[in-house]
Every structure is written in structure tokens, then in C-alpha cells.
Design a protein around this motif. Structure first.
Motif, mmCIF file in Angstrom:
data_model
loop_
_atom_site.group_PDB
_atom_site.id
_atom_site.type_symbol
_atom_site.label_atom_id
_atom_site.label_comp_id
_atom_site.label_asym_id
_atom_site.label_seq_id
_atom_site.Cartn_x
_atom_site.Cartn_y
_atom_site.Cartn_z
ATOM 1 N N ALA A 10 0.836 -1.204 0.000
ATOM 2 C CA ALA A 10 0.000 0.000 0.000
ATOM 3 C C ALA A 10 0.872 1.254 0.000
ATOM 4 O O ALA A 10 0.613 2.201 -0.753
ATOM 5 C CB ALA A 10 -0.944 -0.012 1.198
ATOM 6 N N LEU A 11 1.903 1.261 0.823
ATOM 7 C CA LEU A 11 2.828 2.393 0.882
ATOM 8 C C LEU A 11 3.469 2.636 -0.480
ATOM 9 O O LEU A 11 3.557 3.774 -0.949
ATOM 10 C CB LEU A 11 3.916 2.142 1.927
ATOM 11 C CG LEU A 11 5.123 3.081 1.909
ATOM 12 C CD1 LEU A 11 4.725 4.474 2.313
ATOM 13 C CD2 LEU A 11 6.215 2.542 2.811
ATOM 14 N N GLY A 12 3.906 1.576 -1.143
ATOM 15 C CA GLY A 12 4.555 1.713 -2.449
ATOM 16 C C GLY A 12 3.641 2.305 -3.498
ATOM 17 O O GLY A 12 4.037 3.198 -4.250
ATOM 18 N N LEU A 13 2.418 1.835 -3.558
ATOM 19 C CA LEU A 13 1.484 2.343 -4.563
ATOM 20 C C LEU A 13 1.169 3.812 -4.342
ATOM 21 O O LEU A 13 1.152 4.607 -5.293
ATOM 22 C CB LEU A 13 0.205 1.505 -4.573
ATOM 23 C CG LEU A 13 0.370 0.026 -4.939
ATOM 24 C CD1 LEU A 13 -0.971 -0.696 -4.844
ATOM 25 C CD2 LEU A 13 0.990 -0.155 -6.298
ATOM 26 N N ALA B 74 -5.265 2.467 -2.529
ATOM 27 C CA ALA B 74 -3.929 2.802 -3.034
ATOM 28 C C ALA B 74 -3.812 2.501 -4.526
ATOM 29 O O ALA B 74 -3.224 3.280 -5.285
ATOM 30 C CB ALA B 74 -2.863 2.040 -2.252
ATOM 31 N N THR B 75 -4.412 1.415 -4.966
ATOM 32 C CA THR B 75 -4.380 1.056 -6.387
ATOM 33 C C THR B 75 -5.139 2.089 -7.220
ATOM 34 O O THR B 75 -4.663 2.515 -8.280
ATOM 35 C CB THR B 75 -4.975 -0.351 -6.601
ATOM 36 O OG1 THR B 75 -4.248 -1.290 -5.807
ATOM 37 C CG2 THR B 75 -4.902 -0.767 -8.058
ATOM 38 N N ARG C 184 -3.667 4.519 -10.119
ATOM 39 C CA ARG C 184 -4.279 4.495 -11.456
ATOM 40 C C ARG C 184 -4.704 5.901 -11.876
ATOM 41 O O ARG C 184 -4.494 6.307 -13.017
ATOM 42 C CB ARG C 184 -5.463 3.539 -11.475
ATOM 43 C CG ARG C 184 -6.045 3.351 -12.878
ATOM 44 C CD ARG C 184 -7.274 2.498 -12.870
ATOM 45 N NE ARG C 184 -8.370 3.299 -12.332
ATOM 46 C CZ ARG C 184 -9.396 2.818 -11.651
ATOM 47 N NH1 ARG C 184 -9.496 1.546 -11.400
ATOM 48 N NH2 ARG C 184 -10.339 3.614 -11.208
ATOM 49 N N SER C 185 -5.284 6.652 -10.969
ATOM 50 C CA SER C 185 -5.708 8.024 -11.273
ATOM 51 C C SER C 185 -4.516 8.921 -11.575
ATOM 52 O O SER C 185 -4.555 9.717 -12.516
ATOM 53 C CB SER C 185 -6.507 8.599 -10.111
ATOM 54 O OG SER C 185 -7.695 7.870 -9.929
ATOM 55 N N ALA C 186 -3.452 8.794 -10.797
ATOM 56 C CA ALA C 186 -2.256 9.611 -11.034
ATOM 57 C C ALA C 186 -1.627 9.275 -12.384
ATOM 58 O O ALA C 186 -1.194 10.172 -13.114
ATOM 59 C CB ALA C 186 -1.240 9.408 -9.908
ATOM 60 N N GLY D 10 3.933 -0.231 -10.208
ATOM 61 C CA GLY D 10 2.770 -0.605 -9.410
ATOM 62 C C GLY D 10 2.309 -2.020 -9.717
ATOM 63 O O GLY D 10 1.982 -2.793 -8.808
ATOM 64 N N LEU D 11 2.304 -2.372 -10.999
ATOM 65 C CA LEU D 11 1.942 -3.739 -11.382
ATOM 66 C C LEU D 11 2.920 -4.749 -10.804
ATOM 67 O O LEU D 11 2.527 -5.817 -10.325
ATOM 68 C CB LEU D 11 1.898 -3.874 -12.905
ATOM 69 C CG LEU D 11 0.759 -3.168 -13.621
ATOM 70 C CD1 LEU D 11 0.993 -3.163 -15.128
ATOM 71 C CD2 LEU D 11 -0.578 -3.806 -13.272
#
Length: 186
Positions: A40-43, A81-82, A86-88, A114-115
Motif C-alpha cells: 500500500a505504501l509503495g502504490l 492505493a491502487t 491508477r488516477s495519477a 505498481g503492477l
């Protein structure tokens, strides 16, 4: 692809929400719960990098899951977080570049990162919880193409991704004990 991959990973992890997440995540030193928090932190971090666009450092915003919340609720945090990443990615102009220690990158690079985080750490957590949550060959091929341009050929893409990230062996190649991707724009 981020939305579909995120949903696939969440579906697999939800099956094990009631299991013991204090066990090690696959071959990692982290527990399954710590790996979920890292994910979650990474995303969120990748989204933040795309938004803030620093040239020489990480962003100063860190996100974490509530350590007291049940895993089922923390999976909601992973979904959030995903969606934020995705929005960014969707909103970032094609010319945007941002710092990452493994190469300044663009929106497609951060999407691939992210993937990679989603699929590889879902695999790790799944192994720790006794589930087989391997990344798909389709998603793995996208990650390999964008982040691992020197990946070996002639193997299933998911096997190659797991080898590139030190999770498994490939025939005729030594097990990787250290690795990093190349996020630079090509």
C-alpha cells in the motif's frame, strides 16, 4: 491494467483474510501483514512521485495501513492505493518525469512499478498463506517489457518475472539474490 490487476490480487488475498498474517511472506523477512503495508505504501508513493515530480528524492508523504485494523479492512486500503495510483497515471501528461532510485520514470513506468509491486507481493503473501497467487503471463510480459529489458527469453513471462525479482529459479540460470528494475524512460 492496474485496475484489473488490483482486483485480481485483492480477490486472491481476500480468500485468506482470516488466516494468520503474522507468518513470513514467502521468502521475505517481512510478515504477510508487513508485506501488505509495504505494498500500500509503495502504490501511494508512486502516485505521489507522479504528482509531486521531484527530481532527486522520495516524496514526504508516507501512507500506511492501520496496524489495529483487521486484514479484511486493510485490503480496502490496498484497493484505495491502487485506485490512487491508477488516477495519477491517467492524469499525468506524457512529458512528466519523476525521480525513483531505480531510474527517473514516466507514468507508464510508475504504472509498471505498481503492477510489479501488486503481482510480486501478492505472490509473496500467497506463498506465506499457502495460496498459489502467481502473476498472469499477460501482466508479467508488460512488466518485463517496461522494467526488465534484459530479462531472459524462452520462458513463461510469469516465471521470468518471478526469477527477475529473486522469487524463483529458471532452468540453467542461478537464483537471483539481488535485483532491481530499470524504470528509466526508453
Amino acid at each position: 491494467m492496474l485496475a484489473a490487476t488490483g482486483q485480481e490480487c485483492l480477490s486472491g488475498l481476500k480468500e485468506a483474510a482470516e488466516r494468520d498474517w503474522t507468518v513470513p511472506a514467502g521468502g521475505l523477512e517481512w510478515s504477510c501483514r508487513a508485506a501488505l503495508d509495504h505494498l500500500a505504501l509503495g502504490l501511494i508513493g508512486y502516485a505521489g512521485l507522479l504528482i509531486a515530480r521531484p527530481t532527486d528524492r522520495y516524496i514526504t508523504l508516507f501512507a500506511s495501513l492501520d496496524a489495529q485494523a483487521p486484514v479484511a479492512h486493510c485490503l480496502e486500503g490496498l484497493h484505495i492505493a491502487t485506485v490512487v495510483l491508477r488516477s495519477a497515471v491517467r492524469e499525468a501528461p506524457a512529458t512528466v518525469r519523476a525521480w525513483h532510485p531505480w531510474g527517473h520514470s514516466d507514468a507508464s513506468g510508475f504504472a509498471a512499478m505498481g503492477l510489479a509491486e501488486l503481482t510480486v507481493h501478492t505472490f509473496d503473501i500467497g506463498r506465506g498463506l499457502g495460496l498459489e497467487l502467481r502473476p498472469s503471463n499477460e501482466v508479467s510480459a508488460v512488466i518485463l517489457d517496461r522494467l526488465f529489458p534484459d530479462a531472459p527469453v524462452g520462458h513463461a513471462a510469469s516465471d521470468t518475472l518471478l526469477w527477475c525479482t529473486g522469487r524463483t529459479e529458471l532452468p540453467g540460470l542461478p537464483h537471483r539474490t539481488s535485483w532491481q528494475w530499470d524504470g528509466t524512460v526508453r
